[in-house]
Design a protein around this motif. Structure first.
Motif, PDB file in Angstrom:
ATOM      1  N   ARG A   1      -0.886  12.731  10.367  1.00 22.26           N
ATOM      2  CA  ARG A   1       0.306  13.501  10.745  1.00 22.26           C
ATOM      3  C   ARG A   1       0.930  14.191   9.538  1.00 22.26           C
ATOM      4  N   TYR A   2       0.896  13.535   8.389  1.00 25.42           N
ATOM      5  CA  TYR A   2       1.426  14.174   7.183  1.00 25.42           C
ATOM      6  C   TYR A   2       0.524  15.316   6.714  1.00 25.42           C
ATOM      7  N   ARG A   3      -0.775  15.179   6.926  1.00 25.04           N
ATOM      8  CA  ARG A   3      -1.685  16.289   6.589  1.00 25.04           C
ATOM      9  C   ARG A   3      -1.299  17.511   7.429  1.00 25.04           C
ATOM     10  N   VAL A   4      -1.078  17.276   8.727  1.00 25.38           N
ATOM     11  CA  VAL A   4      -0.690  18.362   9.637  1.00 25.38           C
ATOM     12  C   VAL A   4       0.672  18.948   9.221  1.00 25.38           C
ATOM     13  N   ASN A   5       1.562  18.102   8.722  1.00 25.19           N
ATOM     14  CA  ASN A   5       2.894  18.571   8.275  1.00 25.19           C
ATOM     15  C   ASN A   5       2.840  19.315   6.936  1.00 25.19           C
ATOM     16  N   GLY A   6       1.645  19.378   6.336  1.00 25.28           N
ATOM     17  CA  GLY A   6       1.493  20.149   5.102  1.00 25.28           C
ATOM     18  C   GLY A   6       1.787  19.389   3.824  1.00 25.28           C
ATOM     19  N   PHE A   7       1.730  18.064   3.866  1.00 26.58           N
ATOM     20  CA  PHE A   7       2.024  17.273   2.671  1.00 26.58           C
ATOM     21  C   PHE A   7       0.784  17.106   1.785  1.00 26.58           C
ATOM     22  N   ASP A   8       1.032  16.984   0.483  1.00 24.91           N
ATOM     23  CA  ASP A   8      -0.068  16.827  -0.477  1.00 24.91           C
ATOM     24  C   ASP A   8      -0.355  15.373  -0.804  1.00 24.91           C
ATOM     25  N   ALA A   9       0.667  14.528  -0.761  1.00 24.56           N
ATOM     26  CA  ALA A   9       0.475  13.118  -1.142  1.00 24.56           C
ATOM     27  C   ALA A   9       1.460  12.232  -0.390  1.00 24.56           C
ATOM     28  N   ILE A  10       0.966  11.056   0.029  1.00 26.62           N
ATOM     29  CA  ILE A  10       1.867  10.079   0.666  1.00 26.62           C
ATOM     30  C   ILE A  10       1.554   8.690   0.113  1.00 26.62           C
ATOM     31  N   ALA A  11       2.552   7.837   0.141  1.00 30.44           N
ATOM     32  CA  ALA A  11       2.336   6.431  -0.214  1.00 30.44           C
ATOM     33  C   ALA A  11       2.796   5.566   0.952  1.00 30.44           C
ATOM     34  N   ILE A  12       1.916   4.689   1.409  1.00 28.50           N
ATOM     35  CA  ILE A  12       2.331   3.684   2.388  1.00 28.50           C
ATOM     36  C   ILE A  12       2.863   2.510   1.582  1.00 28.50           C
ATOM     37  N   THR A  13       4.110   2.158   1.882  1.00 25.90           N
ATOM     38  CA  THR A  13       4.803   1.143   1.078  1.00 25.90           C
ATOM     39  C   THR A  13       5.375   0.077   2.009  1.00 25.90           C
ATOM     40  N   ASP A  14       4.491  -0.753   2.540  1.00 30.96           N
ATOM     41  CA  ASP A  14       4.985  -1.767   3.468  1.00 30.96           C
ATOM     42  C   ASP A  14       5.786  -2.839   2.743  1.00 30.96           C
ATOM     43  N   HIS A  15       6.667  -3.496   3.498  1.00 31.29           N
ATOM     44  CA  HIS A  15       7.505  -4.559   2.924  1.00 31.29           C
ATOM     45  C   HIS A  15       6.617  -5.697   2.437  1.00 31.29           C
ATOM     46  N   ILE A  16       6.855  -6.113   1.210  1.00 35.41           N
ATOM     47  CA  ILE A  16       6.052  -7.166   0.596  1.00 35.41           C
ATOM     48  C   ILE A  16       6.975  -8.253   0.056  1.00 35.41           C
TER      49      ILE A  16
ATOM     50  N   ASP B   1      -9.285  11.890   2.631  1.00 32.98           N
ATOM     51  CA  ASP B   1      -9.397  12.979   1.655  1.00 32.98           C
ATOM     52  C   ASP B   1      -8.050  13.637   1.392  1.00 32.98           C
ATOM     53  N   THR B   2      -7.402  14.072   2.462  1.00 30.77           N
ATOM     54  CA  THR B   2      -6.063  14.668   2.305  1.00 30.77           C
ATOM     55  C   THR B   2      -5.141  14.121   3.395  1.00 30.77           C
ATOM     56  N   PRO B   3      -3.884  13.994   3.152  1.00 30.19           N
ATOM     57  CA  PRO B   3      -3.246  14.128   1.848  1.00 30.19           C
ATOM     58  C   PRO B   3      -3.707  13.020   0.901  1.00 30.19           C
ATOM     59  N   GLU B   4      -3.419  13.211  -0.383  1.00 29.70           N
ATOM     60  CA  GLU B   4      -3.737  12.158  -1.344  1.00 29.70           C
ATOM     61  C   GLU B   4      -3.061  10.873  -0.879  1.00 29.70           C
ATOM     62  N   PHE B   5      -3.842   9.828  -0.744  1.00 27.53           N
ATOM     63  CA  PHE B   5      -3.341   8.581  -0.149  1.00 27.53           C
ATOM     64  C   PHE B   5      -3.084   7.556  -1.260  1.00 27.53           C
ATOM     65  N   ILE B   6      -1.828   7.188  -1.394  1.00 27.14           N
ATOM     66  CA  ILE B   6      -1.450   6.271  -2.464  1.00 27.14           C
ATOM     67  C   ILE B   6      -1.184   4.895  -1.867  1.00 27.14           C
ATOM     68  N   VAL B   7      -1.779   3.893  -2.467  1.00 25.53           N
ATOM     69  CA  VAL B   7      -1.543   2.523  -2.029  1.00 25.53           C
ATOM     70  C   VAL B   7      -0.240   2.056  -2.674  1.00 25.53           C
ATOM     71  N   GLY B   8       0.730   1.731  -1.817  1.00 27.69           N
ATOM     72  CA  GLY B   8       2.028   1.337  -2.346  1.00 27.69           C
ATOM     73  C   GLY B   8       2.478  -0.020  -1.832  1.00 27.69           C
ATOM     74  N   ALA B   9       3.672  -0.400  -2.229  1.00 27.71           N
ATOM     75  CA  ALA B   9       4.293  -1.643  -1.760  1.00 27.71           C
ATOM     76  C   ALA B   9       5.794  -1.489  -1.948  1.00 27.71           C
TER      77      ALA B   9
END
Ligand SMILES: [Zn+2]
Ligand SMILES: [Zn+2]
Length: 214
Positions: A24-39, A58-66
């Motif tokens: 959905r973020y790729r469709v919204n035109g974003f270049d990078a996202i981070a999924i930052t679930d509660h830890i 591949d796109t958007p750039e997918f960042i592993v977050g917390a």
């Protein structure tokens, strides 16, 4: 570059799978996202699930977050290091929101830990916090999330006054929360930031955050 570095998936209290969020973020035109679930100390394995998915996107750039959440301030450093060891590329700290009983002392402990990239919804930040955030290069969050956003204007003012870096994130938990470029700009304007500064925050700061985490 347009980004959203604070998003929740079904791996904490969000409603969508990380793959759907990315698409959905790729469709919204974003270049990078981070999924930052509660830890907390009980569920660091979430980070490993995200690492598996990262290999396939591949796109958007997918960042592993917390997002370290409700961590006793004296344990923030320890948990952040564990999250890094599990593979978190961006670490967000669940800051002292005006609408939640986040332990007092969280903001300053997070800024001083040198492990936190973004202090989310920091609430009524003080001058001291903003000055330290600039010194330690911790990004203060302007959020589109209802409730947390009550103090956006205050955060923007203190950050601007002390030249602390800002980032605009969604803290999405549901489909309706996902950011669009237009909404990100609106949130910045609502926080009282001038248009030129918003452009910089949206286009330049994500790159700087990624650079510092690589
Ligand atoms: Zn949070
Ligand atoms: Zn969050």
């Amino acid at each position: 570059m347009i980004s959203d570095f604070h998003i929740h998936s079904i791996y904490s209290d969000g409603e969508l799978l990380p793959a759907e969020i990315a698409e959905r973020y790729r469709v919204n035109g974003f270049d990078a996202i981070a999924i930052t679930d509660h830890i907390d100390f009980s569920n660091l394995n979430v980070i490993e699930k995200l690492k598996k998915l990262k290999k396939e996107i591949d796109t958007p750039e997918f960042i592993v977050g917390a997002e370290l959440t409700f961590t006793p301030p004296q344990k923030i450093n320890k948990l952040a290091k564990k999250a890094r060891n599990h593979g978190a590329e961006i670490i967000v700290m669940h800051g002292e929101s005006p609408v939640e009983p986040v332990p007092k002392g969280t903001n300053i402990a997070a800024i001083e830990s040198e492990q936190i990239d973004i202090l989310a919804h920091p609430g009524y930040i003080t001058d001291e916090m903003a000055i330290k955030a600039r010194e330690k290069n911790v990004y203060l969050e302007i959020t589109s999330r209802c409730g947390h956003c009550y103090t956006n204007g205050h955060v923007a003012k203190k950050a601007t006054q002390h030249n602390a870096p800002l980032i605009i994130n969604s803290d999405s938990h549901q489909l309706k929360d996902l950011l669009t470029p237009k909404k990100a700009k609106k949130v910045g304007l609502g926080a009282g930031l001038p248009e030129k500064q918003i452009e910089k925050i949206i286009n330049k700061n994500p790159k700087k955050i990624l650079k510092k985490t690589k």
